[in-house]
Design a protein around this motif. Structure first.
Motif, mmCIF file in Angstrom:
data_model
loop_
_atom_site.group_PDB
_atom_site.id
_atom_site.type_symbol
_atom_site.label_atom_id
_atom_site.label_comp_id
_atom_site.label_asym_id
_atom_site.label_seq_id
_atom_site.Cartn_x
_atom_site.Cartn_y
_atom_site.Cartn_z
ATOM 1 N N ILE A 50 0.849 -1.191 0.000
ATOM 2 C CA ILE A 50 0.000 0.000 0.000
ATOM 3 C C ILE A 50 0.888 1.246 0.000
ATOM 4 O O ILE A 50 1.861 1.324 0.741
ATOM 5 N N SER A 58 -0.137 -1.902 -9.813
ATOM 6 C CA SER A 58 -1.592 -2.086 -9.684
ATOM 7 C C SER A 58 -2.285 -0.735 -9.612
ATOM 8 O O SER A 58 -2.130 -0.030 -8.609
ATOM 9 N N THR A 65 -1.583 -9.015 -11.219
ATOM 10 C CA THR A 65 -1.100 -8.120 -10.162
ATOM 11 C C THR A 65 -1.784 -8.486 -8.853
ATOM 12 O O THR A 65 -2.949 -8.888 -8.834
ATOM 13 N N LEU A 66 -1.051 -8.351 -7.785
ATOM 14 C CA LEU A 66 -1.589 -8.625 -6.450
ATOM 15 C C LEU A 66 -1.244 -7.440 -5.557
ATOM 16 O O LEU A 66 -0.070 -7.185 -5.283
ATOM 17 N N HIS A 67 -2.278 -6.720 -5.172
ATOM 18 C CA HIS A 67 -2.131 -5.521 -4.349
ATOM 19 C C HIS A 67 -2.413 -5.965 -2.914
ATOM 20 O O HIS A 67 -3.512 -6.435 -2.617
ATOM 21 N N CYS A 68 -1.425 -5.826 -2.041
ATOM 22 C CA CYS A 68 -1.497 -6.508 -0.739
ATOM 23 C C CYS A 68 -1.791 -5.553 0.407
ATOM 24 O O CYS A 68 -2.228 -4.442 0.205
ATOM 25 N N LEU A 69 -1.492 -6.001 1.587
ATOM 26 C CA LEU A 69 -1.576 -5.160 2.773
ATOM 27 C C LEU A 69 -0.322 -4.299 2.850
ATOM 28 O O LEU A 69 0.721 -4.639 2.285
ATOM 29 N N GLU B 98 -5.437 -8.971 10.087
ATOM 30 C CA GLU B 98 -5.447 -8.106 8.903
ATOM 31 C C GLU B 98 -5.360 -8.948 7.626
ATOM 32 O O GLU B 98 -5.997 -8.641 6.617
ATOM 33 N N HIS B 102 -7.932 -9.397 4.430
ATOM 34 C CA HIS B 102 -7.515 -9.321 3.017
ATOM 35 C C HIS B 102 -8.088 -10.510 2.242
ATOM 36 O O HIS B 102 -8.597 -10.359 1.130
ATOM 37 N N PHE B 223 -3.118 -16.906 -10.851
ATOM 38 C CA PHE B 223 -1.986 -16.280 -11.546
ATOM 39 C C PHE B 223 -1.403 -17.264 -12.562
ATOM 40 O O PHE B 223 -1.402 -18.471 -12.351
ATOM 41 N N LEU B 229 -4.872 -10.634 -13.985
ATOM 42 C CA LEU B 229 -5.703 -10.368 -12.807
ATOM 43 C C LEU B 229 -5.312 -9.089 -12.094
ATOM 44 O O LEU B 229 -4.132 -8.756 -11.971
ATOM 45 N N LEU B 230 -6.340 -8.441 -11.596
ATOM 46 C CA LEU B 230 -6.160 -7.236 -10.804
ATOM 47 C C LEU B 230 -6.747 -7.582 -9.435
ATOM 48 O O LEU B 230 -7.948 -7.509 -9.225
ATOM 49 N N VAL B 231 -5.884 -8.031 -8.528
ATOM 50 C CA VAL B 231 -6.362 -8.456 -7.219
ATOM 51 C C VAL B 231 -6.022 -7.370 -6.210
ATOM 52 O O VAL B 231 -4.844 -7.040 -6.035
ATOM 53 N N THR B 232 -7.014 -6.830 -5.562
ATOM 54 C CA THR B 232 -6.778 -5.810 -4.543
ATOM 55 C C THR B 232 -7.814 -5.948 -3.438
ATOM 56 O O THR B 232 -8.949 -6.332 -3.692
ATOM 57 N N ARG B 242 -9.917 -0.656 -8.757
ATOM 58 C CA ARG B 242 -10.172 0.072 -7.511
ATOM 59 C C ARG B 242 -11.195 1.169 -7.729
ATOM 60 O O ARG B 242 -11.083 1.962 -8.673
#
Ligand SMILES: Cc1ncc(C[n+]2csc(CCOP(=O)(O)OP(=O)(O)O)c2C)c(N)n1
Ligand code: SF4
Ligand SMILES: [Mg+2]
Lengths: 252, 380
Positions: A50, A58, A65-69, B98, B102, B223, B229-232, B242
């Protein structure tokens, strides 16, 4: 430099960065490196945390793509890589994300020498949350949480990951296009843990708070802070909080 | 078909296992491909057995630097196509919250086993049951979860296998709320020749975060499959873009995440009835405590008292219909718990009879004798 980097941008996405943000240049260099290497983008995974730096892959890159914590991009990437070793796994994230909240994951991933590449967008502060001090902020620099100037020595991230076991580390300014593209290519090509630090000015937050009144001044500031490895007296001692040494630091 | 019947990995028949052994063998049986964990009593034995068993079956095992890294790496592995699991106890479960949020937001299947010990904080390494509310409300944002409460080593095996299938079916983390006592208990486990597993739904090209119905579970690509993929875990639309400032997108997404669990309570939540046909008093119990409750019921029945047991095999989503219906035909429910009163609050929301707590949080299990005393005080 290849002009084809734009074909890896996700269609319909407006780049989310402020005018003059170094992260935009880093995105271009990363995609140029991938294009130069002729990578199969469908077998690549981009992982980010983030922060503004986390937005580099991302949503900008048109690939998995993997947008994480915040702070956890590295362990997410490690899990994905171990579950599917065929994925060329690249973490792209901010300095606060990777080195502060996520610092422990970073050094352990380097120590275990996972075959991933970590690219750190070092803008010397937390851009996204409005400009607070980071473990990379130069001594004396002003941020919203160091109104009288930062008094703590910053990390030398390349030295940190090398000491932890990284196979390869490199640091360049985002204005050093060919060098940075070359470093990213080498990092991705290496089997094992590799690290690239891109010094990436943040004119909006860091710049304003340090009276760098325009984009040009923000870039001039980081340029004045850096010195090439060759020009630096050995052994390089960047931990005095004033100088960042650029170059490649392969583990001999 | 998402359900697949496969041969058990273990030799069918009777095995003498600890709860920790059974957890590992369940993961192997469910074809778990990735495990990450960090040692903590009373689940360290799980890690140690997995360190041996996973390499034998070609699955990945890693001891991470902490529980945050453990759960996060499991989510990465899950998105990379593996069934993933982590195991911990109270302090580690707190660190994982947390990550669990997610996994809920990105709809990543995942199994988290919590071998509960007596908290708060480091507390004791002995038995506790104080994390059951945390399994529902521990993460910020407050979304429904799935949590099971095994009472035996057999159920550590069967229940953990079921947890993997629930995780895949509903694309959500599933928590197995075990207790230290069950982790260390040794019992005979009956291993069937075959096991039914729910495998991830695939539908290339379909949006991975949107469904036709408001309670739908989208198919899950992984993947490396060319889906870009757009993983958020930020607020996102059906394709993963987003939309963090859009109220409609947030409402639509969170409503579906809520409904996909809460509109399927009857498929997820399970209870077990013991001696309830003519009961006037009933224990409503879960986990290890339900064993003592059953022993107490059988003893009380021998002296002619009409006492029964409703065992909650699933804590979340809470089986409120079953509890509510039972409360209409009995006088009193006794809710024994190894904490200072957690599930009793949920029972109270639906019960239309008298309620009696029985709480103990000192690192020891609740023995049948004390439950017998409590029941006699009601019946007398
Ligand atoms: C657990 C947690 N703590 C704090 C935050 C708030 N937060 C979001 S981004 C950020 C800092 C980002 O800094 P950096 O990684 O350097 O990225 P930049 O924006 O500078 O590119 C923080 C503190 C958060 N999202 N999660
Ligand atoms: S705040 Fe700074 S780092 Fe973030 S986009 Fe703007 S210039 Fe870039
Ligand atoms: Mg930063």
């Amino acid at each position: 430099m290849s002009a084809d980097w734009r074909r890896y941008l996700r269609p319909g996405v407006t780049l989310p960065f402020c005018p003059g943000c170094g992260h935009r240049l880093l995105l271009r260099h990363l995609l140029t490196a991938i294009d130069d290497m002729g990578m199969d983008i469908d077998q690549m995974l981009f992982v980010s945390g983030i922060g503004c730096g986390g937005w580099i892959p991302s949503p900008c890159i048109n690939a998995d793509t993997l947008h994480c914590l915040h702070g956890r991009a590295v362990p997410f990437a490690v899990g994905a890589k171990l579950a599917n070793p065929a994925l060329t796994t690249v973490v792209v994230s901010g300095d606060g994300d990777l080195a502060d909240i996520g610092g422990n994951h970073l050094i352990h991933a380097a120590r275990r020498n996972y075959d991933i590449t970590v690219i750190c967008a070092n803008n010397m502060n937390y851009g996204m949350t409005g400009g607070q001090v980071c473990s990379t902020t130069p001594v004396g620099a002003t941020t919203h949480t160091t109104p009288d100037g930062n008094t703590f020595n910053p990390f030398d991230l390349c030295a940190l990951v090398r000491a932890a076991g990284a196979q390869y580390a490199a640091r360049y300014l985002v204005t050093q296009g060919p060098e940075l593209v070359g470093a990213i290519r080498r990092a991705i090509g290496i089997k094992g843990f590799s690290f690239v630090e891109a010094v990436s000015p943040c004119p909006t937050q860091f710049g304003r708070q340090n009276h760098l009144d325009g984009v040009k001044e923000a870039y001039a500031y980081v340029e004045a802070l850096t010195i090439g490895k060759a020009a630096c007296r050995e052994p390089a001692s960047p931990l005095d909080g004033r100088l960042l040494v650029t170059g490649e630091f392969a583990n001999e | 078909m998402p359900w697949r019947r496969v041969r058990s990995v273990l030799e069918p028949g009777r095995h003498y296992f600890s709860g920790a052994d059974a957890t590992v063998e369940a993961a192997v049986a469910a074809r778990c491909g990735y495990f990450a964990g960090y040692p903590i009593t009373p689940t360290t034995e799980v890690l140690e057995r997995i360190a041996v068993r996973f390499p034998e079956v070609g699955a990945a095992f890693i001891q991470m630097e902490d529980e945050i890294g453990s759960v996060c790496s499991c989510i990465g592995a899950s998105w990379a196509g593996a069934k993933a699991m982590t195991v911990t106890s109270g302090p580690g479960f707190s660190l994982m919250q947390e990550g669990i949020s997610h996994a809920i937001m990105t709809e990543a299947p995942l199994v988290v086993v919590d071998g509960q010990r007596a908290g708060p904080s480091t507390g004791q390494v002995l038995v506790g049951g104080g994390d059951v509310m945390q399994a529902r409300w521990g993460m910020h944002g407050g979304m429904p979860t799935i949590a099971l409460a095994p009472w035996s080593v057999q159920e550590m095996y069967d229940g953990t296998i079921r947890a993997f299938s629930l995780a895949e079916r509903y694309r959500t983390p599933v928590m197995v709320m075990a207790e230290a006592a069950t982790m260390h208990l040794r019992e005979i486990v009956e291993v069937a020749p075959e096991v039914d597993l729910y495998e991830r739904d695939k539908a290339p090209g379909l949006p991975p975060f949107g469904a036709d119905s408001p309670d739908g579970v989208p198919p899950m690509p992984g993947f490396g499959e060319g889906e870009k993929l757009l993983v958020t875990a930020s607020t996102h639309d059906a394709r993963g873009f987003r939309r963090t400032e859009d109220a409609h997108t947030h409402r639509t997404l969170t409503a579906r995440l809520f409904n996909k669990i809460m509109m399927h309570v009857s498929e997820i939540a399970e209870v077990e009835e013991h001696y309830l046909e003519d009961a006037e008093t009933a224990f409503v119990a879960y986990g290890f405590t339900a064993r003592s409750a059953l022993a107490a019921v059988e003893e009380l029945r021998r002296s002619g008292l009409k006492v029964g047991l409703l065992r909650l095999k699933t804590l979340w989503p809470f089986p409120k219909d079953e509890v509510g219906r039972l409360s209409e035909r009995i006088n009193t429910m006794i809710v024994p718990e190894m904490n200072l009163g957690q599930m009793i609050h949920v029972v109270a929301e639906v019960a239309r009879c008298k309620l009696l707590p029985h709480q103990q949080m000192d690192g020891t299990v609740i023995y049948p004798a004390s439950l017998i005393d409590t029941a006699r005080s009601v019946v007398a």
